[in-house]
Enzyme design. Structure first.
Site, PDB file in Angstrom:
ATOM      1  N   CYS A  66       0.901  -1.223  -0.078  1.00  0.00           N
ATOM      2  CA  CYS A  66      -0.014   0.058   0.043  1.00  0.00           C
ATOM      3  C   CYS A  66       0.875   1.202  -0.295  1.00  0.00           C
ATOM      4  O   CYS A  66       1.636   1.481  -0.853  1.00  0.00           O
ATOM      5  CB  CYS A  66      -0.984  -0.088   1.186  1.00  0.00           C
ATOM      6  SG  CYS A  66      -2.068   1.305   1.490  1.00  0.00           S
ATOM      7  N   ASP A 105      -8.701  -2.981  -7.766  1.00  0.00           N
ATOM      8  CA  ASP A 105      -8.263  -1.917  -7.118  1.00  0.00           C
ATOM      9  C   ASP A 105      -8.840  -0.450  -7.345  1.00  0.00           C
ATOM     10  O   ASP A 105      -8.434  -0.106  -8.544  1.00  0.00           O
ATOM     11  CB  ASP A 105      -7.040  -1.868  -6.967  1.00  0.00           C
ATOM     12  CG  ASP A 105      -6.046  -1.031  -5.784  1.00  0.00           C
ATOM     13  OD1 ASP A 105      -6.771   0.114  -5.616  1.00  0.00           O
ATOM     14  OD2 ASP A 105      -5.158  -1.262  -5.527  1.00  0.00           O
ATOM     15  N   HIS A 155      -7.796  -3.606  -3.748  1.00  0.00           N
ATOM     16  CA  HIS A 155      -6.701  -2.931  -2.991  1.00  0.00           C
ATOM     17  C   HIS A 155      -6.307  -3.713  -1.750  1.00  0.00           C
ATOM     18  O   HIS A 155      -7.204  -4.348  -1.012  1.00  0.00           O
ATOM     19  CB  HIS A 155      -6.908  -1.475  -2.654  1.00  0.00           C
ATOM     20  CG  HIS A 155      -5.711  -0.843  -2.258  1.00  0.00           C
ATOM     21  ND1 HIS A 155      -4.468  -0.589  -2.898  1.00  0.00           N
ATOM     22  CD2 HIS A 155      -5.333  -0.359  -0.975  1.00  0.00           C
ATOM     23  CE1 HIS A 155      -3.608  -0.007  -2.197  1.00  0.00           C
ATOM     24  NE2 HIS A 155      -4.245   0.034  -0.871  1.00  0.00           N
TER      25      HIS A 155
END
Length: 252
Positions: A132, A189, A221
């Site tokens: 991330c 995502d 994600h």
């Protein structure tokens, strides 16, 4: 923060907190895990935190890597600005995150790689992975430090608006990447559009960078975050195996 669900206990490991001296004289807190009693120097993986900091999931990532024979170190890269664990409100947390300059983060990662080489790690076999927020940092650091042997970026943002704290994005530094980087992304995502992934692939190809990007069509994600609803077991397991294979094939 909920506990991780993938088994990663500390049995057979030397695991816990360490402090790393950094350029401004501060001590950078970090979580370190390594095989107990192993004779070094060990291949090393620097683990770059999620937006939520070095919480249980990131510590578990370190322990999993240690069980595969690595010295794994996750530095607390917001430590000067605040502790992300104390910001349960996402808006307040993002204010903290946005206050952290990339230049500070990259310098602290320099200090972390140096500390690893002096504390049981092999300076010739240092890799990096991040998730991330940390996935974006992995791309930036790979462009900064060509002595890394390999890197794996999990769903890190590739494009965005420049600011004083974040002057460049991975797309801006693609031409500078000489480190083998594997990018792992989710096709669902909502924060990282397919267009930016395609742009990054094209930029890396144009630069003849030794990098690859894998997209898992059904994953969103945070698909490796096994404590969140975003977890996608099939993509996470495959990504983990691809990461280890990437490290091995590049000498880490």
């Amino acid at each position: 923060m909920a506990a991780t669900t993938v088994e990663a206990d500390g049995s057979g490991l030397l695991a816990g907190s360490v402090q790393i001296p950094v350029a401004d004289g501060a001590l950078l807190p970090a979580y370190r895990a390594a095989p107990e009693g192993a004779k070094g120097p060990l291949p090393t993986v620097i683990v770059v935190q999620e937006v939520f900091g070095v919480h249980e999931h990131i510590q578990a990532v370190c322990r999993r890597l240690a069980k595969s024979g690595y010295l794994a170190i996750a530095p607390e890269l917001y430590f000067r600005q605040g502790d992300p664990r104390k910001f349960p409100d996402i808006d307040q947390l993002m204010k903290l995150v946005l206050s952290v300059p990339d230049a500070q983060v990259l310098a602290d990662l320099d200090a972390t790689t140096g500390w690893a080489a002096r504390n049981g790690g092999d300076a010739r076999r240092i890799a990096m992975t991040g998730f991330c927020w940390g996935g974006r940092i992995v791309w930036l650091y790979a462009a900064r430090n060509p002595s890394l042997k390999a890197a794996v970026a999990w769903y890190g943002r590739l494009a965005g608006t420049a600011s004083a704290n974040t002057p460049k994005q991975p797309l801006d530094v693609a031409a500078d990447i000489r480190v083998p980087v594997l990018g792992l992304y989710g096709g669902q995502d909502k924060g990282i559009p397919a267009e930016s992934v395609a742009q990054m692939r094209a930029a890396l190809k144009a630069a003849k960078a030794p990098a690859e990007i894998v997209v898992y069509p059904d994953a969103g994600h945070g698909f490796n975050a096994d404590y969140r609803p975003s977890y996608n077991e099939a993509a996470a397991r495959d990504g983990w195996q691809k990461m280890l294979a990437w490290f091995r094939q590049n000498g880490v």
